[in-house]
Design an enzyme around this catalytic site. Structure first.
Site, mmCIF file in Angstrom:
data_model
loop_
_atom_site.group_PDB
_atom_site.id
_atom_site.type_symbol
_atom_site.label_atom_id
_atom_site.label_comp_id
_atom_site.label_asym_id
_atom_site.label_seq_id
_atom_site.Cartn_x
_atom_site.Cartn_y
_atom_site.Cartn_z
ATOM 1 N N SER A 1 98.404 -42.967 8.175
ATOM 2 C CA SER A 1 97.740 -42.016 9.114
ATOM 3 C C SER A 1 97.924 -40.836 8.585
ATOM 4 C CB SER A 1 97.980 -42.369 10.362
ATOM 5 O OG SER A 1 99.204 -42.419 10.705
ATOM 6 N N GLU B 1 98.503 -40.981 0.459
ATOM 7 C CA GLU B 1 97.147 -41.703 0.714
ATOM 8 C C GLU B 1 96.808 -41.674 2.224
ATOM 9 O OE1 GLU B 1 95.208 -41.912 -2.083
ATOM 10 O OE2 GLU B 1 96.393 -42.758 -3.766
ATOM 11 N N GLU C 1 88.757 -40.610 11.941
ATOM 12 C CA GLU C 1 88.644 -41.950 11.530
ATOM 13 C C GLU C 1 88.694 -42.780 12.858
ATOM 14 O OE1 GLU C 1 92.124 -42.195 9.241
ATOM 15 O OE2 GLU C 1 90.691 -43.349 7.863
ATOM 16 N N CYS D 1 90.407 -47.001 4.592
ATOM 17 C CA CYS D 1 90.376 -45.501 4.606
ATOM 18 C C CYS D 1 89.388 -44.891 3.960
ATOM 19 C CB CYS D 1 91.809 -45.100 3.790
ATOM 20 S SG CYS D 1 91.932 -45.884 2.287
ATOM 21 N N LYS E 1 108.367 -51.076 2.513
ATOM 22 C CA LYS E 1 108.358 -51.251 3.915
ATOM 23 C C LYS E 1 106.814 -51.244 4.111
ATOM 24 C CE LYS E 1 107.575 -49.670 7.633
ATOM 25 N NZ LYS E 1 106.471 -50.505 8.627
#
Ligand code: NAD
Length: 477
Positions: A225, A246, A379, A280, A171
């Site tokens: 996220s 991750e 972030e 990231c 996906k």
């Protein structure tokens, strides 16, 4: 119009609905993707199981390796085409899009070579009994991919899963999936059987959620996220499905007074402006030893002022952000920083050719950022570098570890003993000494400590996560 790719066939979604594809460089729609739902996921999972239970399991590891190598070559032949697709879809400067296509080639090449090198063990046990372990694939793995590096994250995740003997349902992000649809077509041309690689596009809360909940998914690899990572874990927990996560990072660049600044400065800048900071493992915090702080901030400020931002095709230092909401997210962080009195010491410039409707953001260098301010804790996912100073090694370690993340760290020092001490004391999945790889390194295990996630992708290590262990005890007297 782009279609799903299920069972080696291009198919429309069961809903008959579509979503627009937006070019971040001008904010305009230029294509459509399928807005799929749980029925499409179900078709893909069934196709993957037919493949896994049929021809796929009968292939030897060496034959799987040959298929992956054929795919690597196919992607290499189409590298320019794939880079151009992803460049427009994600707004990547040409050099970044080209590097991402090259990384995809390399992922398939690496995992092609790894297929037949995954060994089990023999274990000394009772007299008259021989014990061995086999690493077996989970079965059908689900892969939920974000928009920032679609090709690279597909390569590391699907490449490893296929090498370990799984079939995959992917996906991609609704914001960037065109390159992956093309890669799946190329895989079919390279000889992958129907059902080995399936792509279903659509919204996360519709298809992503359906994938995470599907009883036929035997392992989930999620990159995205922390918030959505929690939802994936919860869905997977209902049926005890293993997960690799991750998630994000707030990675520090730690610069001691004895560092080689000529080597460090370009790397520090690249680590925060690469992919417009939407990485990231972006080096988004700069921790500098007090005695060097003024000099380094001064040199970085000069370099930031020279950075140019513009349309992807202009191949400047920085392209656009992925979408308007991402742009608004970055503005919100910067407004908060300004309200807290945090100084912007330098910023880049958007070129005149950049359309008003594109999602541009200049790189920003913030100085003397309090370590508990959200711009130093969360972030931003944009080209914003938060600098602060430290007094000594203990202070540097305390600051480095003072966020909920632990993905990557960079340490800049010529002192060999300190290099090892820092590598030991910083809590992150990767530590780079006198270099930094924001997302780089096909061969290097990658993943987080703390809220950056768990499990490892990339490198040989990934194959352990994409397999489960069977212990076989044979009583022979
Ligand atoms: P996101 O979490 O919103 O989306 C990631 C993927 O999850 C997308 O495909 C999305 O459609 C899907 N998704 C969204 N909601 C879902 C749901 N309810 N159920 C299932 N799937 C769902 O993240 P993003 O905005 O695409 O990417 C940015 C984030 O990803 C950042 O936090 C970044 O640090 C992280 N990221 C991490 C890595 C890594 O390797 N650690 C790599 C890239 C991005």
């Amino acid at each position: 119009m782009q279609l799903n790719f299920i069972d080696n066939q291009s198919t429309t979604s069961a809903t008959g609905r579509t979503l627009p594809v937006i070019d971040p460089s001008d904010g305009q729609p230029y294509d459509d993707i399928q807005r799929s739902d749980a029925r499409d996921i179900d078709s893909a999972v069934q196709a993957a199981h037919r493949c896994f239970d049929g021809s796929w399991q009968r292939l030897s590891a060496a034959e799987r390796g040959r298929l992956l190598m054929a795919l690597s070559r196919k992607v290499a032949e189409h590298a320019d085409e794939l880079a151009a697709i992803e460049q427009r879809d994600c707004g990547k400067p040409t050099k970044q899009a080209v590097a991402d296509a090259a990384a995809l080639v390399r992922y398939f090449e690496f995992y092609a070579g790894a297929c037949d090198k995954l060994h089990g063990h023999t274990i000394p046990y009772q007299s008259g009994t021989s014990v061995l372990t086999w690493r077996e694939p989970h079965g059908v793995t689900g892969h939920i991919v974000p928009w920032n590096y679609p090709m690279q994250i597909f390569g590391r995740s699907v490449g490893g899963a296929l090498a370990a003997g799984n079939c995959c349902v992917v996906k991609p992000s609704e914001d960037a999936c065109l390159s992956l649809i093309r890669v799946a077509e190329l895989a079919a041309e390279a000889g992958f059987p129907p059902g080995a690689i399936n792509i279903v596009t659509g919204y996360g809360h519709e298809v992503g959620d359906a994938l995470a909940r599907h009883a036929g998914i035997d392992h989930i690899s999620f990159t995205g996220s922390p918030t959505v990572g929690t939802l994936i874990q919860q869905a997977a927990a209902e049926r005890h499905c293993p997960v690799t996560l991750e998630l994000g990072g707030k990675s520090p660049q730690i610069v001691f007074a004895d560092a080689d600044l000529d080597a460090a400065i370009p790397v520090i800048i690249n680590a925060i402006v690469q992919n417009a900071g939407q990485t990231c493992s972006a080096g988004s915090r700069l921790l500098v030893e007090q005695s060097l702080y003024g000099e380094l901030i001064g040199r970085l400020a000069q370099a930031f002022e020279a950075l140019r931002v513009g349309p992807a095709a202009m191949d400047l230092d920085v392209g656009p952000l992925i979408r308007q909401s991402q742009q608004e997210r970055v503005w919100e962080f910067l407004n908060d920083a300004q309200a807290a009195g945090i100084a912007t010491v330098a910023q880049g410039r958007i070129v005149d050719e950049a359309p008003e409707s594109g999602f541009y953001q200049v790189p920003v260098l913030l100085a003397d950022v309090p370590q508990n301010h959200r711009v130093a804790q969360d972030e931003v996912f944009g080209p914003v570098l938060s600098a602060m100073s430290f007094s000594d090694e203990d202070h540097a370690v305390a600051l480095a570890n003072a966020t909920r993340f632990g993905l990557v760290a960079g340490v800049w020092t010529r002192d060999g003993a300190r290099q090892f001490r820092m590598a030991r004391r910083v809590r992150s999945g990767q530590v780079f000494i006198n270099n930094y790889g924001a997302g780089g390194g096909v061969e290097l295990p990658f993943g987080g400590f703390k809220s950056s996630g768990y499990g490892r992708e990339k490198g040989f290590e990934a194959l352990y996560g994409f397999t489960t262990l069977k212990t076989v005890a044979v009583r022979h007297g």
